[in-house]
Each structure stands twice: as C-alpha cells, then as structure tokens.
Design an enzyme around this catalytic site. Structure first.
Site, mmCIF file in Angstrom:
data_model
loop_
_atom_site.group_PDB
_atom_site.id
_atom_site.type_symbol
_atom_site.label_atom_id
_atom_site.label_comp_id
_atom_site.label_asym_id
_atom_site.label_seq_id
_atom_site.Cartn_x
_atom_site.Cartn_y
_atom_site.Cartn_z
ATOM 1 N N LYS A 139 -14.271 3.763 -26.705
ATOM 2 C CA LYS A 139 -15.057 5.055 -26.440
ATOM 3 C C LYS A 139 -15.028 5.819 -27.584
ATOM 4 C CE LYS A 139 -15.668 4.727 -21.884
ATOM 5 N NZ LYS A 139 -17.172 4.754 -21.366
ATOM 6 N N TYR A 199 -9.066 0.865 -24.479
ATOM 7 C CA TYR A 199 -10.404 1.655 -23.784
ATOM 8 C C TYR A 199 -10.713 2.982 -24.600
ATOM 9 C CZ TYR A 199 -12.484 4.138 -19.974
ATOM 10 O OH TYR A 199 -13.528 4.823 -18.992
ATOM 11 N N HIS A 221 -7.591 4.390 -10.340
ATOM 12 C CA HIS A 221 -6.818 5.438 -10.648
ATOM 13 C C HIS A 221 -6.043 6.116 -9.623
ATOM 14 C CE1 HIS A 221 -10.452 5.540 -13.418
ATOM 15 N NE2 HIS A 221 -9.521 5.732 -14.427
ATOM 16 N N SER A 254 -13.934 9.488 -22.329
ATOM 17 C CA SER A 254 -13.072 10.011 -21.461
ATOM 18 C C SER A 254 -11.915 10.512 -22.074
ATOM 19 C CB SER A 254 -12.314 8.661 -20.781
ATOM 20 O OG SER A 254 -11.260 8.701 -20.224
ATOM 21 N N SER A 255 -11.151 11.608 -21.541
ATOM 22 C CA SER A 255 -10.302 12.188 -22.194
ATOM 23 C C SER A 255 -8.938 11.527 -22.982
ATOM 24 C CB SER A 255 -9.667 13.426 -21.141
ATOM 25 O OG SER A 255 -8.988 12.751 -20.118
ATOM 26 N N CYS A 256 -9.106 10.142 -22.365
ATOM 27 C CA CYS A 256 -8.046 9.428 -23.210
ATOM 28 C C CYS A 256 -8.500 8.962 -24.685
ATOM 29 C CB CYS A 256 -7.722 8.055 -22.360
ATOM 30 S SG CYS A 256 -8.980 6.799 -22.374
HETATM 31 N N1 LIG Z 1 -13.438 7.346 -12.977
HETATM 32 C C1 LIG Z 1 -12.914 8.061 -13.880
HETATM 33 O O1 LIG Z 1 -11.690 8.890 -13.592
HETATM 34 C C2 LIG Z 1 -13.698 8.579 -15.191
HETATM 35 C C3 LIG Z 1 -12.833 9.361 -16.034
HETATM 36 C C4 LIG Z 1 -13.355 9.666 -17.326
HETATM 37 C C5 LIG Z 1 -14.666 9.347 -17.610
HETATM 38 N N2 LIG Z 1 -15.363 8.160 -16.887
HETATM 39 C C6 LIG Z 1 -16.373 7.584 -17.521
HETATM 40 O O2 LIG Z 1 -17.437 7.661 -16.519
HETATM 41 C C7 LIG Z 1 -18.151 6.290 -16.561
HETATM 42 C C8 LIG Z 1 -18.490 5.776 -15.362
HETATM 43 O O3 LIG Z 1 -17.336 5.699 -14.789
HETATM 44 P P1 LIG Z 1 -17.279 5.234 -12.998
HETATM 45 O O4 LIG Z 1 -15.717 6.036 -12.472
HETATM 46 O O5 LIG Z 1 -18.189 5.563 -12.418
HETATM 47 O O6 LIG Z 1 -16.954 3.748 -13.016
HETATM 48 P P2 LIG Z 1 -17.427 2.615 -11.865
HETATM 49 O O7 LIG Z 1 -17.406 3.431 -10.562
HETATM 50 O O8 LIG Z 1 -16.670 1.337 -12.060
HETATM 51 O O9 LIG Z 1 -18.788 2.395 -12.344
HETATM 52 C C9 LIG Z 1 -18.972 1.492 -13.640
HETATM 53 C C10 LIG Z 1 -20.530 1.216 -13.508
HETATM 54 O O10 LIG Z 1 -20.979 0.402 -14.936
HETATM 55 C C11 LIG Z 1 -21.501 -0.893 -14.372
HETATM 56 N N3 LIG Z 1 -21.280 -1.990 -15.125
HETATM 57 C C12 LIG Z 1 -19.744 -2.383 -15.624
HETATM 58 N N4 LIG Z 1 -19.949 -3.387 -16.314
HETATM 59 C C13 LIG Z 1 -21.355 -3.806 -16.509
HETATM 60 C C14 LIG Z 1 -22.081 -4.647 -17.181
HETATM 61 N N5 LIG Z 1 -21.533 -5.739 -17.625
HETATM 62 N N6 LIG Z 1 -23.546 -4.878 -17.025
HETATM 63 C C15 LIG Z 1 -23.919 -3.686 -16.308
HETATM 64 N N7 LIG Z 1 -23.485 -2.795 -15.806
HETATM 65 C C16 LIG Z 1 -22.142 -2.787 -15.809
HETATM 66 C C17 LIG Z 1 -21.249 -1.060 -13.066
HETATM 67 O O11 LIG Z 1 -22.288 -2.003 -12.449
HETATM 68 P P3 LIG Z 1 -22.405 -2.919 -10.982
HETATM 69 O O12 LIG Z 1 -21.851 -1.965 -9.970
HETATM 70 O O13 LIG Z 1 -23.777 -3.063 -10.951
HETATM 71 O O14 LIG Z 1 -21.555 -3.963 -11.235
HETATM 72 C C18 LIG Z 1 -21.129 0.320 -12.367
HETATM 73 O O15 LIG Z 1 -22.195 0.705 -11.705
HETATM 74 C C19 LIG Z 1 -17.346 5.581 -17.671
HETATM 75 O O16 LIG Z 1 -18.136 5.619 -18.949
HETATM 76 C C20 LIG Z 1 -16.147 6.094 -17.888
HETATM 77 O O17 LIG Z 1 -15.387 5.920 -18.780
HETATM 78 C C21 LIG Z 1 -14.594 7.966 -15.799
HETATM 79 C C1 LIG Z 2 -9.460 8.574 -16.732
HETATM 80 C C2 LIG Z 2 -8.476 7.291 -17.065
HETATM 81 O O1 LIG Z 2 -7.245 7.445 -16.890
HETATM 82 C C3 LIG Z 2 -6.458 6.391 -17.224
HETATM 83 O O2 LIG Z 2 -5.181 6.787 -17.408
HETATM 84 P P1 LIG Z 2 -4.203 7.654 -16.313
HETATM 85 O O3 LIG Z 2 -4.584 9.057 -16.289
HETATM 86 O O4 LIG Z 2 -2.771 7.593 -16.931
HETATM 87 O O5 LIG Z 2 -4.294 6.824 -15.128
HETATM 88 P P2 LIG Z 2 -4.161 6.848 -13.506
HETATM 89 O O6 LIG Z 2 -4.091 5.397 -13.091
HETATM 90 O O7 LIG Z 2 -4.935 7.512 -12.695
HETATM 91 O O8 LIG Z 2 -2.551 7.210 -13.400
HETATM 92 C C4 LIG Z 2 -2.051 8.635 -13.663
HETATM 93 C C5 LIG Z 2 -0.737 8.711 -13.264
HETATM 94 O O9 LIG Z 2 -0.357 8.591 -11.862
HETATM 95 C C6 LIG Z 2 0.659 7.583 -11.857
HETATM 96 N N1 LIG Z 2 0.694 7.205 -10.389
HETATM 97 C C7 LIG Z 2 1.464 7.174 -9.569
HETATM 98 N N2 LIG Z 2 1.140 6.503 -8.610
HETATM 99 C C8 LIG Z 2 0.107 5.932 -8.732
HETATM 100 C C9 LIG Z 2 -0.698 4.830 -8.041
HETATM 101 O O10 LIG Z 2 -0.275 4.431 -7.014
HETATM 102 N N3 LIG Z 2 -1.765 4.260 -8.771
HETATM 103 C C10 LIG Z 2 -2.114 4.674 -9.886
HETATM 104 N N4 LIG Z 2 -3.214 4.193 -10.587
HETATM 105 N N5 LIG Z 2 -1.138 5.716 -10.624
HETATM 106 C C11 LIG Z 2 -0.412 6.108 -10.194
HETATM 107 C C12 LIG Z 2 0.557 6.903 -13.025
HETATM 108 O O11 LIG Z 2 1.759 6.126 -13.149
HETATM 109 C C13 LIG Z 2 0.476 7.857 -13.896
HETATM 110 O O12 LIG Z 2 1.432 8.693 -14.640
HETATM 111 C C14 LIG Z 2 -6.796 5.558 -18.274
HETATM 112 O O13 LIG Z 2 -5.801 4.245 -18.148
HETATM 113 C C15 LIG Z 2 -8.195 5.310 -18.353
HETATM 114 O O14 LIG Z 2 -8.040 4.644 -19.601
HETATM 115 C C16 LIG Z 2 -8.977 6.486 -18.034
HETATM 116 O O15 LIG Z 2 -9.010 7.381 -19.297
#
Ligand SMILES: NC(=O)c1ccc[n+]([C@@H]2O[C@H](COP(=O)([O-])OP(=O)(O)OC[C@H]3O[C@@H](n4cnc5c(N)ncnc54)[C@H](OP(=O)(O)O)[C@@H]3O)[C@@H](O)[C@H]2O)c1
Ligand SMILES: C[C@@H]1O[C@H](OP(=O)(O)OP(=O)(O)OC[C@H]2O[C@@H](n3cnc4c(=O)[nH]c(N)nc43)[C@H](O)[C@@H]2O)[C@@H](O)[C@H](O)[C@@H]1O
Length: 318
Positions: free
Chosen positions: A142, A138, A181, A109-111
């Site tokens: 990563k 996190y 998010h 992730s970009s974080c």
């Molecule tokens: N969402 C974002 O904004 C974002 C941004 C940047 C990078 N990513 C990266 O993309 C990847 C996937 O993220 P996502 O958003 O798709 O998350 P997600 O929808 O929460 O999916 C996570 C998956 O991981 C599986 N998992 C979690 N814990 C597990 C465990 N202990 N054993 C087996 N499986 C497990 C879950 O399986 P079950 O469903 O079977 O429980 C689920 O299918 C991550 O590496 C994340 O860092 C996400």
């Molecule tokens: C991609 C992910 O990004 C995450 O950072 P990050 O962008 O700040 O995560 P977000 O939860 O998407 O929040 C992004 C921005 O949106 C604001 N925000 C405003 N309203 C809301 C709301 O109702 N819900 C949420 N969730 N935010 C809100 C929040 O304060 C922050 O400045 C990381 O914590 C993870 O590790 C991961 O890297």
C-alpha cells in the site's frame, strides 16, 4: 472535467468497499460506471488490464480491488498480500497513466503507518519508523501505491490521490472466521454462540488493542467527495477520529447480538498494533466528515448479516 457522464471504472466493485462506492455514485446520478469481476478480468495480469484500458479508456479509476483480510490472513500469507496487491495496483496505475485517465483514487489502509506512531496519526508520520509485523507485507504494498500516486502527481501534474481508511465494516463484509477482520468475526461468533445455547465465545489476543471503525457507507461518501473535488494533496486519512478497545467492542457486539454467555480470550493469537487512531483533520477541513455512529452501524450490519448470511450451520468457530 468530471461529470455525471464520465466513464468511471470501479475496480473491485463487488467487494464491500467497491459496492458501497458504486451505490453512492449511482445514488448521486453517475450514469457511466464500469466494473469487472476477478474471473473476467484478473487485475494481477498486466496484459489483461492493458487490453481492458485500451478498449474502455476510463476517465476515472477508483481502486477498491485488493487482497484484503484480517490479522491472521495477513500474518499467514505475507507473500500473497505483498505480491497480489503490488501487481493489482501497479497494473491499474500504469494503465491509467498510459491511457490518460484524468483522475485516480487509490485506497490504502491505516496500517501503512508505523506500529508505534504518536496518536492520533497524521499523514506526515508515514515512513518515520518500523511497521507492525503482522501486516508489514500488505502495508509495504500500500505504501508503494501511495508513493506511485504521489510521484505521478508531482512529476506529471495529474489528479491522482490516495485515501487511507481506518478499519472498515458494513454490508458485504467478509464474515469468514479465518480471514475476516475483528468486527464481522465478532458478529458471527456471538450470533453462532447465541444459537448454541449461549455457549462461550473465544476471541483473539488480549482485548487491549484499540481500533477505529468506520462504516463503509461513510467511506463511500469520502470517495464521492474526492471524486467531485480536486484534492490539493496526495494523502488523506479517512476515519471517525474515535477509537475503542477490542474488549469494549466485544461488549458492544455481545449486547447488540443478544449473547448472554462468557467471553474468553485466546492469548496465542496476536494483538497486532496497540493503537492506530487516525488524525482526520486534513480531510474534515476540506468538508468531509463521518456520520454513522458505531453502535448504529453495528446494529444495521447485524441486520444485514441476518438477512444475507449463508447456511449458518456451516460457519465454523475457531
Ligand atoms: N476492509 C477493511 O477493513 C479495509 C480497511 C481499510 C482499507 N481497505 C481497503 O479498501 C479496499 C477494498 O477492500 P474491501 O474490504 O472492500 O475488500 P473485499 O470486500 O475483499 O473486496 C475486494 C475486491 O477486490 C477484487 N479483487 C481482488 N483480487 C482481484 C484480482 N486479482 N482481480 C480483480 N479483482 C480482484 C475482488 O473482486 P471479486 O469479488 O470479483 O473477486 C473484490 O471485489 C482495499 O484496497 C483495502 O485495502 C479495507
Ligand atoms: C484494516 C486491516 O486491519 C488489519 O489489522 P487489524 O486491525 O489488527 O486486524 P483485525 O483482524 O481486525 O484484528 C483487530 C484486533 O482484534 C483482535 N481480535 C479479537 N478477536 C478476533 C477475531 O475473532 N478475529 C479477528 N480477525 N480479530 C480478532 C485481534 O487479535 C486484533 O487485536 C490488518 O491486518 C490489515 O492489513 C488491514 O490494515
């Protein structure tokens, strides 16, 4: 050699990213995909993972399994975000290496980049200064995954690589208001408020941070691209190259959802990193580019939400 018949394990195939990758691979003719949900295979358990690899011997592993959450989940549960992610990725990487898996694609992730990186963020800025505190745990996990793949690549000459996507959104996102998010949280909040006579919506922080949003189907195409091409280096940023403020995002989602009430900001909630715009030139020079415009992606995600959301009356607004 990777072919359409290669056995490919998509860890986390039921999640937002894993399911989009699964669909992209099926659409492109891959016939031998393998998935396992967390109830049948807890990837934190080394023995279970080792048995699974000994039995299945995947040729490719795409690691989309992780404990994932928005800013408050990361801030509240740092121990789980560090340890669960370390355990999941360590087990997958170690068993892949031990069972001669040809190719491994690690999703981070970009974080991982420093809180005050110069913008746009180049891959080489990794580990140049301190991390953002809300997602330090996190990010540390990563970074360890990125480094493990880098060391395997240099020490063993294997095709292991790491993709660092920016903030993602799309079908199968997490719409829970405590752990999600910002983008899915805003869809839920504006939709609920619209149903409740356009009552005010409370958003977090100041609205001034900027974020870059990538549709998950674009990320899935980047994963497909990385599967079909041998990446020359370990680490690649994946994003659109454009960002907007949280304030502007709120206005866009409010308009798409059709909410006509007030927007309030809760300054007790954290802003997180001020800006994290990725420099995506390394990947775009190889040939991958994001296609889905933000407004179009939010509209289709809102449609997906309307078709698939569970009992909306039970969704709490915080
Ligand atoms: N969402 C974002 O904004 C974002 C941004 C940047 C990078 N990513 C990266 O993309 C990847 C996937 O993220 P996502 O958003 O798709 O998350 P997600 O929808 O929460 O999916 C996570 C998956 O991981 C599986 N998992 C979690 N814990 C597990 C465990 N202990 N054993 C087996 N499986 C497990 C879950 O399986 P079950 O469903 O079977 O429980 C689920 O299918 C991550 O590496 C994340 O860092 C996400
Ligand atoms: C991609 C992910 O990004 C995450 O950072 P990050 O962008 O700040 O995560 P977000 O939860 O998407 O929040 C992004 C921005 O949106 C604001 N925000 C405003 N309203 C809301 C709301 O109702 N819900 C949420 N969730 N935010 C809100 C929040 O304060 C922050 O400045 C990381 O914590 C993870 O590790 C991961 O890297």
């Amino acid at each position: 050699m990777i072919s359409k018949d290669s056995k490919i394990f998509i860890a986390g195939h039921r999640g937002m990213v894993g399911s989009a990758v699964w669909n992209a691979l099926v659409d492109n003719g891959y016939k031998n995909l393998l998935g396992a949900n967390s109830k049948d295979l807890d990837l934190r358990n080394q023995l279970e993972v080792e048995y699974f690899f000994a039995r299945e011997k995947p040729q490719v592993v795409i690691d989309a399994a992780a404990r994932v959450g928005g800013i408050m989940a990361n801030k509240t549960y740092p121990y789980q975000f560090l340890m669960d992610n370390m355990r999941i990725q360590n087990n997958l990487i170690e068993s892949s290496l031990g069972h001669e898996c040809e190719k491994f694609i690690f999703l981070g992730s970009s974080c991982i980049y420093p809180k005050f990186s110069p913008q746009p963020i180049k891959e080489e800025y990794l580990l140049t200064s301190e991390l953002e505190s809300t997602n330090e745990a996190y990010a540390l996990a990563k970074i360890a995954g990125v480094k493990a793949c880098e060391y395997i690549r240099t020490q063993f000459g294997k095709d292991y690589s790491s993709l660092m996507p920016t903030n993602l959104y799309g079908p199968r996102d997490n719409f829970d208001l405590e752990t999600s998010h910002v983008l899915p949280a805003m869809i839920t909040k504006f939709h609920q408020a619209k149903l409740n006579n356009h009552e005010p919506v409370l958003l977090w922080g100041s609205g001034s941070p900027k974020r870059e949003f990538l549709h998950v189907n674009d990320l899935a195409k980047a994963v497909l691209f990385s599967l079909e091409n041998k990446l020359p280096e370990n680490l690649y940023n994946i994003g659109t190259g454009e960002d907007i403020s949280i304030f502007e995002l709120a206005n866009m989602i409010q308009e798409i959802v059709g909410h006509e009430g007030e927007i309030k900001w809760d300054s007790d909630k954290p802003d997180g990193t001020p800006r994290k715009l990725l420099d995506v030139s390394k990947m775009s020079d190889l040939g991958w580019r994001a296609q889905i415009k933000l407004e179009e992606g939010i509209r289709s995600t809102y449609e997906w939400y309307l078709e698939n959301s569970y009992d909306l009356k039970k969704v709490k607004i915080s």
